[in-house]
Write a protein that holds these residues in place. Structure first.
Motif, PDB file in Angstrom:
ATOM      1  N   MET A   1      19.589   6.150 -25.878  1.00  0.00           N
ATOM      2  CA  MET A   1      18.984   6.352 -24.585  1.00  0.00           C
ATOM      3  C   MET A   1      18.016   7.526 -24.670  1.00  0.00           C
ATOM      4  O   MET A   1      18.282   8.532 -25.308  1.00  0.00           O
ATOM      5  N   PHE A   2      16.875   7.365 -24.013  1.00  0.00           N
ATOM      6  CA  PHE A   2      15.836   8.388 -23.985  1.00  0.00           C
ATOM      7  C   PHE A   2      15.606   8.838 -22.546  1.00  0.00           C
ATOM      8  O   PHE A   2      15.637   8.025 -21.621  1.00  0.00           O
ATOM      9  N   VAL A   3      15.368  10.132 -22.395  1.00  0.00           N
ATOM     10  CA  VAL A   3      15.059  10.707 -21.085  1.00  0.00           C
ATOM     11  C   VAL A   3      13.728  11.428 -21.223  1.00  0.00           C
ATOM     12  O   VAL A   3      13.533  12.232 -22.133  1.00  0.00           O
ATOM     13  N   GLY A   4      12.821  11.122 -20.307  1.00  0.00           N
ATOM     14  CA  GLY A   4      11.528  11.792 -20.296  1.00  0.00           C
ATOM     15  C   GLY A   4      11.323  12.484 -18.965  1.00  0.00           C
ATOM     16  O   GLY A   4      11.686  11.955 -17.915  1.00  0.00           O
ATOM     17  N   THR A   5      10.770  13.673 -19.019  1.00  0.00           N
ATOM     18  CA  THR A   5      10.432  14.401 -17.793  1.00  0.00           C
ATOM     19  C   THR A   5       8.983  14.853 -17.874  1.00  0.00           C
ATOM     20  O   THR A   5       8.440  15.052 -18.964  1.00  0.00           O
ATOM     21  N   VAL A  59      14.508   7.332 -17.404  1.00  0.00           N
ATOM     22  CA  VAL A  59      15.514   7.065 -18.436  1.00  0.00           C
ATOM     23  C   VAL A  59      15.330   5.629 -18.903  1.00  0.00           C
ATOM     24  O   VAL A  59      15.182   4.718 -18.086  1.00  0.00           O
ATOM     25  N   ALA A  60      15.334   5.421 -20.224  1.00  0.00           N
ATOM     26  CA  ALA A  60      15.195   4.071 -20.774  1.00  0.00           C
ATOM     27  C   ALA A  60      15.811   4.029 -22.175  1.00  0.00           C
ATOM     28  O   ALA A  60      16.038   5.070 -22.796  1.00  0.00           O
ATOM     29  N   ALA A  61      16.039   2.830 -22.661  1.00  0.00           N
ATOM     30  CA  ALA A  61      16.609   2.651 -23.990  1.00  0.00           C
ATOM     31  C   ALA A  61      15.581   2.881 -25.091  1.00  0.00           C
ATOM     32  O   ALA A  61      15.948   3.122 -26.243  1.00  0.00           O
ATOM     33  N   ASP A  62      14.308   2.828 -24.749  1.00  0.00           N
ATOM     34  CA  ASP A  62      13.229   2.910 -25.722  1.00  0.00           C
ATOM     35  C   ASP A  62      12.317   4.104 -25.417  1.00  0.00           C
ATOM     36  O   ASP A  62      11.808   4.226 -24.297  1.00  0.00           O
ATOM     37  N   GLY A  63      12.107   4.951 -26.395  1.00  0.00           N
ATOM     38  CA  GLY A  63      11.255   6.126 -26.215  1.00  0.00           C
ATOM     39  C   GLY A  63       9.810   5.770 -25.897  1.00  0.00           C
ATOM     40  O   GLY A  63       9.147   6.461 -25.131  1.00  0.00           O
ATOM     41  N   ARG A  89       3.121  18.817 -18.004  1.00  0.00           N
ATOM     42  CA  ARG A  89       4.006  19.247 -19.092  1.00  0.00           C
ATOM     43  C   ARG A  89       5.119  18.221 -19.250  1.00  0.00           C
ATOM     44  O   ARG A  89       5.824  17.917 -18.292  1.00  0.00           O
ATOM     45  N   ARG A  90       5.266  17.713 -20.466  1.00  0.00           N
ATOM     46  CA  ARG A  90       6.245  16.653 -20.734  1.00  0.00           C
ATOM     47  C   ARG A  90       7.329  17.115 -21.692  1.00  0.00           C
ATOM     48  O   ARG A  90       7.093  17.953 -22.554  1.00  0.00           O
ATOM     49  N   ARG A  91       8.468  16.460 -21.535  1.00  0.00           N
ATOM     50  CA  ARG A  91       9.579  16.633 -22.478  1.00  0.00           C
ATOM     51  C   ARG A  91      10.204  15.261 -22.703  1.00  0.00           C
ATOM     52  O   ARG A  91      10.350  14.489 -21.760  1.00  0.00           O
ATOM     53  N   LEU A  92      10.593  14.990 -23.926  1.00  0.00           N
ATOM     54  CA  LEU A  92      11.280  13.745 -24.255  1.00  0.00           C
ATOM     55  C   LEU A  92      12.555  14.096 -25.004  1.00  0.00           C
ATOM     56  O   LEU A  92      12.518  14.842 -25.992  1.00  0.00           O
ATOM     57  N   PHE A  93      13.661  13.579 -24.510  1.00  0.00           N
ATOM     58  CA  PHE A  93      14.960  13.816 -25.127  1.00  0.00           C
ATOM     59  C   PHE A  93      15.482  12.473 -25.647  1.00  0.00           C
ATOM     60  O   PHE A  93      15.486  11.483 -24.914  1.00  0.00           O
ATOM     61  N   GLY A  94      15.902  12.465 -26.900  1.00  0.00           N
ATOM     62  CA  GLY A  94      16.411  11.238 -27.508  1.00  0.00           C
ATOM     63  C   GLY A  94      17.884  11.344 -27.832  1.00  0.00           C
ATOM     64  O   GLY A  94      18.545  12.336 -27.482  1.00  0.00           O
ATOM     65  N   PRO A  95      18.419  10.353 -28.527  1.00  0.00           N
ATOM     66  CA  PRO A  95      19.839  10.326 -28.865  1.00  0.00           C
ATOM     67  C   PRO A  95      20.295  11.518 -29.708  1.00  0.00           C
ATOM     68  O   PRO A  95      21.456  11.911 -29.659  1.00  0.00           O
TER      69      PRO A  95
END
Length: 97
Positions: A1-5, A59-63, A89-95
């Motif tokens: 799961m990936f979370v992007g802000t 939030v999604a399964a794919d970055g 300003r972005r942030r991406l959080f992965g598994p």
């Protein structure tokens, strides 16, 4: 799961009161929420008339999908004639995070 802000720092056009500010910010927040099914809120500069900080989360399964959604959100915000996008300003959080 990936979370992007993403945080959008915005300069609003001809706004002279907090009431006028709300009349610009509320439709923008609602449009982002409806079009892209993201979580979105006014997150800063609440006391200033001509500035606002809008926070978006997805939030999604794919970055790649997360990046695409945030790209679309940024295009929508930047395309509004009554708003100047000062920064995003972005942030991406992965598994692994």
């Amino acid at each position: 799961m990936f979370v992007g802000t993403c945080e959008f720092d915005l300069l609003l056009g001809d706004v002279r009161s907090l009431k006028q500010k709300r009349s610009v910010v509320r439709p923008l927040v609602a449009d982002l929420r409806k079009r892209f099914e993201v979580s979105v809120a006014e997150a800063g500069h609440r006391e200033l008339h001509r500035r606002t900080l809008i926070g978006v989360a997805v939030v999604a399964a794919d970055g790649d999908h997360v990046r695409d959604v945030l790209d679309e959100c940024e295009r929508l915000v930047a395309g509004r004639p009554e708003i100047e996008l000062l920064s995003a300003r972005r942030r991406l959080f992965g598994p692994e995070d």
